[in-house]
Design an enzyme around this catalytic site. Structure first.
Site, PDB file in Angstrom:
ATOM      1  N   LYS A 243      41.696 -24.676  18.245  1.00 48.82           N
ATOM      2  CA  LYS A 243      41.026 -24.284  19.485  1.00 48.82           C
ATOM      3  C   LYS A 243      40.574 -22.838  19.334  1.00 48.82           C
ATOM      4  O   LYS A 243      41.146 -22.076  18.542  1.00 48.82           O
ATOM      5  CB  LYS A 243      41.977 -24.405  20.685  1.00 48.82           C
TER       6      LYS A 243
ATOM      7  N   ASP B 175      33.714 -26.584  25.138  1.00 45.62           N
ATOM      8  CA  ASP B 175      34.810 -26.708  26.095  1.00 45.62           C
ATOM      9  C   ASP B 175      34.309 -26.019  27.364  1.00 45.62           C
ATOM     10  O   ASP B 175      33.088 -25.857  27.545  1.00 45.62           O
ATOM     11  CB  ASP B 175      36.090 -26.053  25.550  1.00 45.62           C
TER      12      ASP B 175
END
Length: 445
Positions: A125, A165
Site C-alpha cells: 500500500k 484508492d
C-alpha cells in the site's frame, strides 16, 4: 504463550504509536492462532515474525508547484509488505489523514485479501498526505509527476504494481502512469486502474462494488435466500457505494441510504437507475455533497452530521472509510436483527463492533473477503497487459463473479463453527495459509 499471542504482545510494545496497524494485526492474529498451533513449522521458521514486518517502507518528500507558482511539500510512502505469492500489489491513497500506521494496516490486510483471490499478487500500500480535493488538474499533475519520480525505481510489472484508492482515481492514475511511461520509456502494466482505452480493464471502476454484491449473494445462497426484495443500507457515496448500489438495484434489492462526511440521505422509495446516475454526476463530476440528493428527490430526507446505522434494513454495507461503525452503532444495527453485514470499505468496523455482531450472531463478512473485487480485476488487468489483450466486459464480469464465489467458499471451508460460519476467521485463515505455505516453500529470506 501461544506463538500468535507472543508476536502480538511484541507488536503492541513496538508499535504503540500505530493504532490502525495494531488493530489490523490483532484481528488476524486472533483468528489464526489455533491454525498456527496446529502447524509447528510456522513457528519454527518464524513465519509470523517475518510477516508482520514489511519487507521495506519507502518514505520520501514530494515537492510540487501550486497554481500560484509556489512550491509545496508533502510526504509520500510505499509499504511493500510481502511478495511471497506475487509482485507487491496495492493501491495509492491521497488524503490528509494518510500516515505510516494507516498504510501499514492497509498493506497488511492487502496480503490476505490478495491471497484470497487465488491470483499471484503480493501485498502493499502507498500514498501521501496530499489532498487532491479542490486542486486544479495542473496542480494534481504536478504532484503526481513528482510523486512518481520518487517511486519510479521501486515499481514495475514484476516488482510492484500500484493502483488507485481514496483520492486516486482515473485522473491521478493517468498522470502517474504518463510520467512512469516517460521515465521507463516502456508501455507496460506498471499500474492498474488505467483508462480502458490505454491499457486498463473494462469493469475496473465497478469491480469493488459489484464484487461486494456478488459476495453478499453467495452468503444469502448459503442460507437458501436471494437478494431480491431485501432492504439495504449503504454508507458512502463514492465509487464502491455507487456500484454496490447499482448492482444491488439491478438484482432487485431496495437501497435506501447513501452518505458522505456531511450526513446521510434516506430515500423511502429506494434508489433507481435515474437516481444513481444523478449521484454519479453529483459526486464524480461536480464533486457535490449528498445533501443535494434530498433537494432533488422528494422521497428522500437528509440527516446532517449523522450516520445511517439507526435505520432498519436486512443488509448493511459499510462502504465509506475505516472504523465508521463503533460499538454503539453496531448495537443499533443488531437491534434491527439484520441478515448480514458485509464490508465494502477497508476495516470499517471497530473491534467493539465486531464483538457486538458476533455476540448477536449476525453474519459479518470482513473487507479482505467481501471487497476483494477491486484487486481481483486489477489482477485481471495485469493479465490482459501481459498478453496485450483487452477482454470484453462480460468476460471480466464472469471472472470476477467466479473469484468472489471462490473466496466465499474458502471462508466457509475455514470458518465453519458449530453450524454457523465465522466469515472473519475463515477469511483470515484461508488468506494466511496460502501465504505461509509459499514462505515455507521458499526458505528463509
Amino acid at each position: 504463550m501461544k506463538y500468535a499471542d507472543r508476536v502480538l504482545t511484541e507488536l503492541q510494545e513496538r508499535y504503540k504509536s500505530e493504532p490502525e496497524f495494531l488493530q489490523a494485526a490483532e484481528g488476524v492474529l486472533a483468528s489464526i492462532g489455533d491454525y498456527v498451533e496446529d502447524h509447528s513449522d510456522i513457528e519454527k521458521y518464524g513465519i509470523l515474525d517475518r510477516l508482520v514486518e514489511p519487507d521495506r517502507i519507502l518514505t520520501f518528500r514530494v515537492t510540487w508547484i501550486d497554481g500560484a507558482g509556489k512550491a509545496q511539500t508533502n510526504r509520500g510512502y510505499r509499504v511493500q509488505f510481502s511478495n511471497a505469492i506475487g509482485p507487491y500489489k496495492g493501491g495509492l491513497r491521497f488524503h490528509p489523514t494518510v500516515n505510516q500506521s494507516i498504510l501499514k494496516f492497509l498493506g497488511f490486510e492487502q496480503i490476505f485479501k490478495n491471497s484470497l483471490t487465488g491470483l499471484w499478487l503480493g501485498g502493499a500500500k502507498g500514498g501521501s498526505d496530499f489532498d487532491p480535493k479542490g486542486k486544479s488538474d495542473a496542480e494534481v499533475m504536478s504532484f503526481c509527476e513528482s510523486f512518481m519520480t520518487e517511486l519510479f525505481n521501486y515499481i514495475g510489472p514484476d516488482t510492484d504494481v500500484p493502483a488507485g484508492d481514496i483520492g486516486v482515481g482515473e485522473r491521478e492514475i493517468g498522470y502517474l502512469y504518463g510520467w512512469y511511461k516517460k521515465l521507463a520509456n516502456q508501455f507496460h502494466g506498471s499500474l492498474t486502474g488505467k483508462g480502458a482505452d490505454w491499457g486498463g480493464s473494462s469493469l475496473r471502476p465497478q469491480a469493488t462494488g459489484y464484487g461486494l454484491i456478488y459476495f453478499v449473494e453467495a452468503m444469502l445462497q448459503e442460507m437458501n435466500q436471494k437478494l431480491e426484495g431485501k432492504k439495504i443500507i449503504i454508507s458512502g457515496s463514492g465509487n464502491v457505494s455507487q456500484y454496490a448500489a447499482e448492482k444491488a438495484v439491478e438484482q432487485g434489492a431496495k437501497v435506501i441510504t447513501l452518505s458522505d462526511s456531511d450526513g446521510y440521505i434516506l430515500d423511502s422509495e429506494g434508489l433507481n437507475e435515474e437516481k444513481l446516475q444523478f449521484v454519479k454526476e453529483l459526486k464524480n463530476i461536480r464533486r457535490g455533497r449528498i445533501s443535494e440528493y434530498a433537494n432533488k428527490y422528494k422521497s428522500a430526507k437528509f440527516f446532517k452530521d449523522q450516520k445511517p446505522w439507526s435505520e432498519e434494513a436486512d443488509i448493511y454495507l459499510p462502504c465509506a472509510t475505516q472504523n465508521e461503525i463503533d460499538g454503539d452503532q453496531a448495537k443499533k444495527i443488531a437491534g434491527s436483527r439484520p441478515i448480514l453485514v458485509a464490508e465494502g470499505a477497508n476495516m470499517p468496523t471497530t473491534p467493539q463492533a465486531v464483538r457486538v455482531f458476533k455476540q448477536a450472531e449476525i453474519l459479518h463478512a470482513p473487507d479482505k473477503a467481501s471487497n476483494a473485487g477491486g484487486v481481483a480485476v486489477s489482477g485481471l488487468e495485469m493479465s490482459q497487459n501481459m498478453a496485450n489483450l483487452a477482454w470484453e466486459k462480460e468476460d471480466v464480469d464472469k471472472r470476477l463473479h467466479k473469484i468472489m464465489n471462490e473466496i466465499h467458499d474458502k471462508c466457509v471451508k475455514y470458518g465453519q463453527a458449530g453450524g454457523n460460519i465465522d466469515y472473519i476467521k475463515g477469511a483470515d485463515i484461508a488468506g494466511f495459509a496460502r501465504v505461509a505455505d509459499a514462505m515455507l516453500s521458499q526458505g528463509v529470506w
